[in-house]
Enzyme design. Structure first.
Site, mmCIF file in Angstrom:
data_model
loop_
_atom_site.group_PDB
_atom_site.id
_atom_site.type_symbol
_atom_site.label_atom_id
_atom_site.label_comp_id
_atom_site.label_asym_id
_atom_site.label_seq_id
_atom_site.Cartn_x
_atom_site.Cartn_y
_atom_site.Cartn_z
ATOM 1 N N GLU A 1 -60.694 -30.021 26.075
ATOM 2 C CA GLU A 1 -61.630 -30.754 25.201
ATOM 3 C C GLU A 1 -61.974 -32.091 25.860
ATOM 4 O OE1 GLU A 1 -59.988 -30.410 20.992
ATOM 5 O OE2 GLU A 1 -61.687 -29.047 21.077
ATOM 6 N N HIS B 1 -56.314 -25.454 22.986
ATOM 7 C CA HIS B 1 -57.736 -25.123 23.141
ATOM 8 C C HIS B 1 -57.878 -24.579 24.558
ATOM 9 C CE1 HIS B 1 -58.811 -27.627 19.554
ATOM 10 N NE2 HIS B 1 -57.720 -28.271 19.929
ATOM 11 N N HIS C 1 -52.375 -29.911 22.112
ATOM 12 C CA HIS C 1 -52.373 -31.054 21.183
ATOM 13 C C HIS C 1 -51.105 -31.060 20.345
ATOM 14 C CE1 HIS C 1 -57.040 -31.213 21.377
ATOM 15 N NE2 HIS C 1 -56.467 -31.882 22.373
ATOM 16 N N THR D 1 -60.792 -32.967 16.489
ATOM 17 C CA THR D 1 -61.846 -32.347 17.306
ATOM 18 C C THR D 1 -62.393 -31.083 16.644
ATOM 19 O OG1 THR D 1 -60.316 -30.951 18.543
ATOM 20 C CG2 THR D 1 -60.762 -33.181 19.427
ATOM 21 N N THR D 2 -61.886 -30.777 15.428
ATOM 22 C CA THR D 2 -62.455 -29.675 14.652
ATOM 23 C C THR D 2 -62.800 -30.211 13.269
ATOM 24 O OG1 THR D 2 -60.454 -28.957 13.507
ATOM 25 C CG2 THR D 2 -60.790 -28.094 15.735
ATOM 26 N N HIS E 1 -50.877 -27.091 18.946
ATOM 27 C CA HIS E 1 -51.807 -25.972 19.138
ATOM 28 C C HIS E 1 -52.543 -26.197 20.455
ATOM 29 C CE1 HIS E 1 -54.208 -29.168 17.309
ATOM 30 N NE2 HIS E 1 -55.166 -28.703 18.095
HETATM 31 N N1 LIG Z 1 -57.732 -30.565 17.512
HETATM 32 S S1 LIG Z 1 -57.018 -31.810 16.841
HETATM 33 O O1 LIG Z 1 -57.932 -32.926 16.798
HETATM 34 O O2 LIG Z 1 -55.740 -32.078 17.512
HETATM 35 C C1 LIG Z 1 -56.601 -31.428 15.181
HETATM 36 C C2 LIG Z 1 -55.386 -31.894 14.684
HETATM 37 C C3 LIG Z 1 -55.037 -31.619 13.360
HETATM 38 C C4 LIG Z 1 -55.903 -30.897 12.546
HETATM 39 O O3 LIG Z 1 -55.555 -30.640 11.266
HETATM 40 C C5 LIG Z 1 -57.123 -30.438 13.046
HETATM 41 N N2 LIG Z 1 -58.036 -29.725 12.306
HETATM 42 C C6 LIG Z 1 -57.763 -28.947 11.200
HETATM 43 O O4 LIG Z 1 -56.662 -28.790 10.743
HETATM 44 N N3 LIG Z 1 -58.833 -28.377 10.605
HETATM 45 C C7 LIG Z 1 -58.658 -27.566 9.363
HETATM 46 C C8 LIG Z 1 -59.122 -26.173 9.635
HETATM 47 C C9 LIG Z 1 -58.156 -25.488 10.578
HETATM 48 C C10 LIG Z 1 -57.350 -24.450 9.814
HETATM 49 O O5 LIG Z 1 -58.243 -23.566 9.149
HETATM 50 C C11 LIG Z 1 -57.461 -30.720 14.388
HETATM 51 ZN ZN LIG Z 2 -56.691 -29.679 18.966
#
Ligand SMILES: NS(=O)(=O)c1ccc(O)c(NC(=O)NCCCCO)c1
Ligand SMILES: [Zn+2]
Length: 257
Positions: free
Chosen positions: A102, A92, A115, A195-196, A90
């Site tokens: 980020e 950002h 990412h 990061t979320t 995905h």
């Molecule tokens: N940005 S990251 O660090 O690469 C990253 C890698 C894998 C993840 O699963 C998330 N976060 C995530 O899935 N949060 C659940 C709510 C989103 C769908 O509603 C962030």
């Molecule tokens: Zn991400």
């Protein structure tokens, strides 16, 4: 629900996710001088038999999912003690003319950040179990800078028309993210988090030093996506979906050669 707005953005995530104030949060700023670790081998991305499934809008980003029921696409080497399976990738990004990466490098942001999310299927029985474990995930971060059109990104931006609204998903087969890699796989690595929300401190970050170039036109297509669902009346353009750098709290960042 959490988001990137004034009321629900990164500054208030700690209210529902106290780990937001933890000791290994991501992203971070990568300082100019990072210790070089000669024992760090090359990172290997074995994506030749990867199987992309679909592309979706989860209300926070645009996500491409892969078949992770076996070891057909894995990353190994570098700081990793096991192979990690590719689950999804995905992005950002920022607003028109504004940067949206980020991680930052010596205080500088890039236009966007890709990412590639992998999980340790040797030690954990599912992505969700791995996502809650300190060595559960490995995310490869790739910086996007504005420049020429990216030769392969159009396959993703063309599909975005089908997933404009939160909750939409459409088939997306035959895409190999190897085409999104920069020429060099030199990287920085450190221990961090999602990061979320839920911000789990379960990520070994592997940030590629070299950015890839994408055009402003291609980035503009990301901003046609909406944070909100088709039925919601207030429309909200999906942009600036990035968390700012977090305190390093004594962590060591290592550099491959
Ligand atoms: N940005 S990251 O660090 O690469 C990253 C890698 C894998 C993840 O699963 C998330 N976060 C995530 O899935 N949060 C659940 C709510 C989103 C769908 O509603 C962030
Ligand atoms: Zn991400």
């Amino acid at each position: 629900h959490w988001g990137y707005g004034q009321e629900n953005g990164p500054d208030v995530w700690h209210k529902n996710y106290p780990v937001a104030l933890g000791s290994r949060q991501s992203p971070i700023d990568i300082p100019r001088q990072v210790s070089h670790d000669p024992s760090l081998g090359p990172i290997v991305l074995d994506y030749d038999h990867c199987t992309s499934i679909n592309i979706s809008n989860n209300g926070h980003s645009v996500v491409v999912y892969f078949d992770d029921t076996d070891d057909r696409s894995v990353i190994h080497g570098g700081p990793l003690e096991n192979p990690y399976r590719l689950k999804q990738f995905h992005f950002h990004w920022g607003g028109k003319g504004c940067d949206g990466s980020e991680h930052t490098v010596a205080g500088n942001s890039y236009a966007s950040e890709l990412h590639l999310v992998h999980w340790n299927a040797v030690k954990y029985k599912s992505f969700d179990h791995a996502a809650a474990a300190p060595d559960g995930l490995a995310v490869v971060g790739i910086f996007l800078e504005t420049g020429d059109d990216h030769r392969w990104l159009h396959t993703i931006t063309d599909a975005m028309y089908m997933v404009k609204y939160k909750g939409s998903v459409t088939d997306f087969k035959g895409f190999n993210p190897k085409c999104l890699l920069p020429s060099s796989l030199h990287y920085w690595t450190y221990l961090g988090s999602l990061t979320t929300p839920p911000l789990h401190e379960s990520v070994t970050w592997i940030l590629l030093k070299d950015p890839i170039a994408v055009s402003e036109k291609q980035l503009g297509k990301f901003r046609l996506l909406q944070f909100t669902g088709e039925e919601e009346d207030q429309r909200s353009r999906m942009e600036n979906n990035f968390r700012p750098p977090q305190p390093l709290k004594g962590r060591r960042i290592r550099s491959s050669n």
